[in-house]
Structures are given as structure tokens and as C-alpha cells.
Design a protein around this motif. Sequence first.
Motif, PDB file in Angstrom:
ATOM      1  N   LEU A  66      -9.327  -8.136  10.064  1.00 19.32           N
ATOM      2  CA  LEU A  66      -8.940  -6.756   9.778  1.00 19.32           C
ATOM      3  C   LEU A  66      -7.472  -6.517  10.118  1.00 19.32           C
ATOM      4  CD1 LEU A  66     -10.022  -4.083   8.769  1.00 19.32           C
ATOM      5  CD2 LEU A  66     -10.677  -3.505  11.110  1.00 19.32           C
ATOM      6  N   ALA A  67      -7.028  -7.054  11.248  1.00 20.40           N
ATOM      7  CA  ALA A  67      -5.622  -6.873  11.647  1.00 20.40           C
ATOM      8  C   ALA A  67      -4.687  -7.527  10.640  1.00 20.40           C
ATOM      9  CB  ALA A  67      -5.392  -7.450  13.046  1.00 20.40           C
ATOM     10  N   GLU A  68      -5.098  -8.648  10.079  1.00 15.69           N
ATOM     11  CA  GLU A  68      -4.268  -9.333   9.078  1.00 15.69           C
ATOM     12  C   GLU A  68      -4.151  -8.487   7.814  1.00 15.69           C
ATOM     13  OE1 GLU A  68      -5.669 -13.255   8.318  1.00 15.69           O
ATOM     14  OE2 GLU A  68      -5.848 -13.769  10.452  1.00 15.69           O
ATOM     15  N   ILE A  69      -5.240  -7.848   7.411  1.00 17.14           N
ATOM     16  CA  ILE A  69      -5.219  -6.989   6.230  1.00 17.14           C
ATOM     17  C   ILE A  69      -4.278  -5.809   6.457  1.00 17.14           C
ATOM     18  CG2 ILE A  69      -6.592  -5.477   4.748  1.00 17.14           C
ATOM     19  CD1 ILE A  69      -9.000  -7.242   5.359  1.00 17.14           C
ATOM     20  N   GLU A  70      -4.408  -5.169   7.622  1.00 15.29           N
ATOM     21  CA  GLU A  70      -3.561  -4.022   7.948  1.00 15.29           C
ATOM     22  C   GLU A  70      -2.086  -4.413   7.921  1.00 15.29           C
ATOM     23  OE1 GLU A  70      -5.197  -2.959  11.696  1.00 15.29           O
ATOM     24  OE2 GLU A  70      -6.559  -1.451  10.842  1.00 15.29           O
ATOM     25  N   ALA A  71      -1.775  -5.576   8.485  1.00 13.16           N
ATOM     26  CA  ALA A  71      -0.384  -6.035   8.521  1.00 13.16           C
ATOM     27  C   ALA A  71       0.134  -6.323   7.117  1.00 13.16           C
ATOM     28  CB  ALA A  71      -0.272  -7.284   9.393  1.00 13.16           C
ATOM     29  N   ALA A  72      -0.715  -6.921   6.285  1.00 19.16           N
ATOM     30  CA  ALA A  72      -0.308  -7.240   4.910  1.00 19.16           C
ATOM     31  C   ALA A  72      -0.057  -5.970   4.111  1.00 19.16           C
ATOM     32  CB  ALA A  72      -1.377  -8.094   4.237  1.00 19.16           C
ATOM     33  N   VAL A  73      -0.940  -5.003   4.247  1.00 26.12           N
ATOM     34  CA  VAL A  73      -0.790  -3.729   3.532  1.00 26.12           C
ATOM     35  C   VAL A  73       0.473  -3.007   3.996  1.00 26.12           C
ATOM     36  CG1 VAL A  73      -1.767  -1.412   3.291  1.00 26.12           C
ATOM     37  CG2 VAL A  73      -3.224  -3.418   2.995  1.00 26.12           C
ATOM     38  N   GLU A  74       0.696  -2.995   5.289  1.00 20.73           N
ATOM     39  CA  GLU A  74       1.904  -2.346   5.829  1.00 20.73           C
ATOM     40  C   GLU A  74       3.158  -3.016   5.284  1.00 20.73           C
ATOM     41  OE1 GLU A  74       4.050  -1.481  10.149  1.00 20.73           O
ATOM     42  OE2 GLU A  74       1.916  -1.977  10.074  1.00 20.73           O
ATOM     43  N   GLY A  75       3.136  -4.344   5.164  1.00 23.57           N
ATOM     44  CA  GLY A  75       4.281  -5.071   4.626  1.00 23.57           C
ATOM     45  C   GLY A  75       4.552  -4.701   3.173  1.00 23.57           C
ATOM     46  N   ILE A  76       3.490  -4.560   2.383  1.00 28.21           N
ATOM     47  CA  ILE A  76       3.638  -4.169   0.971  1.00 28.21           C
ATOM     48  C   ILE A  76       4.208  -2.756   0.872  1.00 28.21           C
ATOM     49  CG2 ILE A  76       2.375  -3.646  -1.156  1.00 28.21           C
ATOM     50  CD1 ILE A  76       0.368  -5.871  -0.254  1.00 28.21           C
ATOM     51  N   ALA A  77       3.679  -1.855   1.686  1.00 28.65           N
ATOM     52  CA  ALA A  77       4.155  -0.469   1.663  1.00 28.65           C
ATOM     53  C   ALA A  77       5.623  -0.388   2.082  1.00 28.65           C
ATOM     54  CB  ALA A  77       3.289   0.398   2.581  1.00 28.65           C
ATOM     55  N   ASP A  78       6.003  -1.155   3.091  1.00 29.25           N
ATOM     56  CA  ASP A  78       7.398  -1.156   3.556  1.00 29.25           C
ATOM     57  C   ASP A  78       8.337  -1.690   2.470  1.00 29.25           C
ATOM     58  OD1 ASP A  78       6.649  -0.126   5.970  1.00 29.25           O
ATOM     59  OD2 ASP A  78       6.732  -2.026   7.060  1.00 29.25           O
ATOM     60  N   GLU A  79       7.906  -2.733   1.776  1.00 30.47           N
ATOM     61  CA  GLU A  79       8.736  -3.308   0.711  1.00 30.47           C
ATOM     62  C   GLU A  79       8.893  -2.308  -0.435  1.00 30.47           C
ATOM     63  OE1 GLU A  79      11.080  -6.184  -1.231  1.00 30.47           O
ATOM     64  OE2 GLU A  79      10.405  -5.993   0.849  1.00 30.47           O
ATOM     65  N   ALA A  80       7.808  -1.631  -0.788  1.00 24.95           N
ATOM     66  CA  ALA A  80       7.873  -0.646  -1.872  1.00 24.95           C
ATOM     67  C   ALA A  80       8.758   0.537  -1.484  1.00 24.95           C
ATOM     68  CB  ALA A  80       6.464  -0.164  -2.213  1.00 24.95           C
ATOM     69  N   TYR A  81       8.727   0.896  -0.223  1.00 25.78           N
ATOM     70  CA  TYR A  81       9.516   2.051   0.246  1.00 25.78           C
ATOM     71  C   TYR A  81      11.019   1.821   0.044  1.00 25.78           C
ATOM     72  CZ  TYR A  81      11.403   5.662   3.310  1.00 25.78           C
ATOM     73  OH  TYR A  81      12.106   6.727   3.803  1.00 25.78           O
ATOM     74  N   LYS A  82      11.452   0.564   0.142  1.00 28.28           N
ATOM     75  CA  LYS A  82      12.876   0.251  -0.008  1.00 28.28           C
ATOM     76  C   LYS A  82      13.416   0.715  -1.362  1.00 28.28           C
ATOM     77  CE  LYS A  82      12.592  -3.996   2.785  1.00 28.28           C
ATOM     78  NZ  LYS A  82      12.721  -5.483   2.715  1.00 28.28           N
ATOM     79  N   TYR A  83      12.555   0.743  -2.368  1.00 25.80           N
ATOM     80  CA  TYR A  83      12.989   1.048  -3.736  1.00 25.80           C
ATOM     81  C   TYR A  83      12.471   2.406  -4.222  1.00 25.80           C
ATOM     82  CZ  TYR A  83      13.759  -3.956  -3.434  1.00 25.80           C
ATOM     83  OH  TYR A  83      14.157  -5.209  -3.015  1.00 25.80           O
ATOM     84  N   ARG A  84      11.865   3.186  -3.316  1.00 26.72           N
ATOM     85  CA  ARG A  84      11.243   4.443  -3.729  1.00 26.72           C
ATOM     86  C   ARG A  84      12.247   5.376  -4.403  1.00 26.72           C
ATOM     87  NH1 ARG A  84       7.890   7.892   0.601  1.00 26.72           N
ATOM     88  NH2 ARG A  84       6.470   6.108   0.377  1.00 26.72           N
ATOM     89  N   GLN A  85      13.451   5.478  -3.835  1.00 29.01           N
ATOM     90  CA  GLN A  85      14.466   6.373  -4.401  1.00 29.01           C
ATOM     91  C   GLN A  85      15.335   5.672  -5.445  1.00 29.01           C
ATOM     92  OE1 GLN A  85      14.573   9.547  -3.826  1.00 29.01           O
ATOM     93  NE2 GLN A  85      13.039   9.574  -2.196  1.00 29.01           N
ATOM     94  N   SER A  86      15.758   4.455  -5.168  1.00 28.74           N
ATOM     95  CA  SER A  86      16.713   3.773  -6.041  1.00 28.74           C
ATOM     96  C   SER A  86      16.075   3.208  -7.314  1.00 28.74           C
ATOM     97  CB  SER A  86      17.402   2.633  -5.285  1.00 28.74           C
ATOM     98  OG  SER A  86      16.455   1.666  -4.857  1.00 28.74           O
ATOM     99  N   ASP A  87      14.836   2.746  -7.213  1.00 29.56           N
ATOM    100  CA  ASP A  87      14.172   2.127  -8.372  1.00 29.56           C
ATOM    101  C   ASP A  87      12.663   2.370  -8.277  1.00 29.56           C
ATOM    102  OD1 ASP A  87      13.324   0.594 -10.481  1.00 29.56           O
ATOM    103  OD2 ASP A  87      14.434  -1.211  -9.913  1.00 29.56           O
ATOM    104  N   PRO A  88      12.214   3.601  -8.592  1.00 30.44           N
ATOM    105  CA  PRO A  88      10.790   3.921  -8.443  1.00 30.44           C
ATOM    106  C   PRO A  88       9.865   3.036  -9.264  1.00 30.44           C
ATOM    107  CG  PRO A  88      11.977   5.664  -9.612  1.00 30.44           C
ATOM    108  CD  PRO A  88      12.999   4.752  -9.033  1.00 30.44           C
TER     109      PRO A  88
END
Length: 272
Positions: A66-88
Motif C-alpha cells: 500500500l505504501a508503494e502505491i501511495e508513493a507512486a501515485v504521489e510521484g505521478i501527481a507531482d510530475e503532472a503538477y509541474k506542467y499544470r500551468q505551462s502545459d496543461p
Amino acid sequence: MNIGNKIRELRKQRGITQEQLATSIGISFQAVSKWENNIALPDITLAPMLASYFGITMDELFDFNLAEIEAAVEGIADEAYKYRQSDPEKSRRILEDGLRKYPENDILLNNLLYVIDYSNNPDEAIGIASKLIEKSTDYSIKYDSLRFMAYAYKAKGDLQSAKMAIEQIPEIYFTRLTEIAYVLNGEEKYDAAEKQKWVSFENLIQMMWHLAECYEARGDIGQAIAETERALSLIAILGDSTTDANYFYENYVDFFEKQIARMTEHSVDSEA
């Protein structure tokens, strides 16, 4: 033993089909099939329901993954956040790739709401928001989804539904960040205060613009321009080399200056 094999084993012990399991926990049987074939992992929010259904603990169900899933999801969300404004669009692709691996994940779906063009695709935003409001156990996600649902209904011109969505959000005058800043010390205090500063500041200048809109709607163009100019002055006060300040300059300054020019021109035309 991985999660998919564990779920298949527990299902067969019970003597039920994939369709029966899916119906019992409110998902599609295709999702169960993907789990058991190790194509995708279950949404972490389904863990308590699955464990309860099979009568085991979550640790037994997920074998500590479960902890691995949470960490993986958080990593995906963090990566997507980098481009939220510049490249939605890029941000959206990252989140959709993540959802193919972690179907129906609340965190990824919630992030997806931020990059959907709800002005042009309100029904898509309403569909995702409705799903999260119904199934998420995280109240912050529920309230965020209600907010986006209201925006989407407004875009459709359905102000009554927009109002009904907004009225489900409680009036809260403090946040987790404000309380961390009050209670804790050191880096945790600093990080919380810094984040809340920008959240509060953005809310302030957005409310100033909404007031300007009200003044303009009443025909008081002078007061509308004055309120917008005050918002610009506040942005200038916080201007420095930080990323957050640059965001304000690149977006709000340009927007406010254009609005002032538009209202000034309108005022001159009216006087003429």
C-alpha cells in the motif's frame, strides 16, 4: 505474492466470479480482471472495502504494498503538477497514463480536474467530480470536486445546480496549513506559512477582481478600475524572484492590465 494474485486467490476461496466481486465493491469487472492479471493496481481508497469484504487486514491484503502505491501515485501527481500551468495537455497525459495503471484513483482524478477545460467540456468535469463526490473518503477531495462541479455547471449556464454544489461546501475559516504555521516550528512552520501566504494572497486578489466585476455590473466603472488597480499594487508589493511571484506577474498582471484598459475604453466611449 503480489496484490493481483492475492485478490484472485481470495476470490476463488470465496467461490465468486470477477463480476460478483466487482458488483459487491462498486467497480467494473474489467478493473478486477486487470488487477488479477497484474496490468493495474487497485485504487488505494478501495483497500478498506476489499479487506472488509474478504475479512482480512489491509496488510494481509496488500502484503505491505500500500505504501508503494501511495508513493507512486504521489510521484505521478507531482510530475503532472509541474506542467499544470505551462502545459496543461502534457499534465493531463501524465495523469491519464497514471490512471491506466491505477484506475479510478482519487488523487489522480482530483488532479485531472485542474487540467480539464471545464469551460468547453463541462460535462467531463461534472462526470469526474460526481464520481469523486460519491466515492472518495477524503473530504478535501470531495469539497474540491464540488468546487469544480460548480464551475462546470456555471459554464453550462446552470446556475441553480452550481449553487447547489457550492452550498455543500462547509464554511471553514482555517486550513491545515494555517494550523501547522501556528502550532509547529522550524521548517514545517516555514513551509506551511509560505504556502498559505500564496494561497491567501491569490484568494485576496481574486476577491478584489470579483468586487470589480460587481462594481462594473452596477455601472460604477471608476470604482471597478480603482479596485483592479489596488490588486495590481498588492501584486507589485510581493514581487521578487520567486517562482510564485513570477506566476502572479505572468498571469494576473497581464489580465488586470487588460481589464483596466478595457474598462477605461468603455468609460471613454460612454462619456462620448
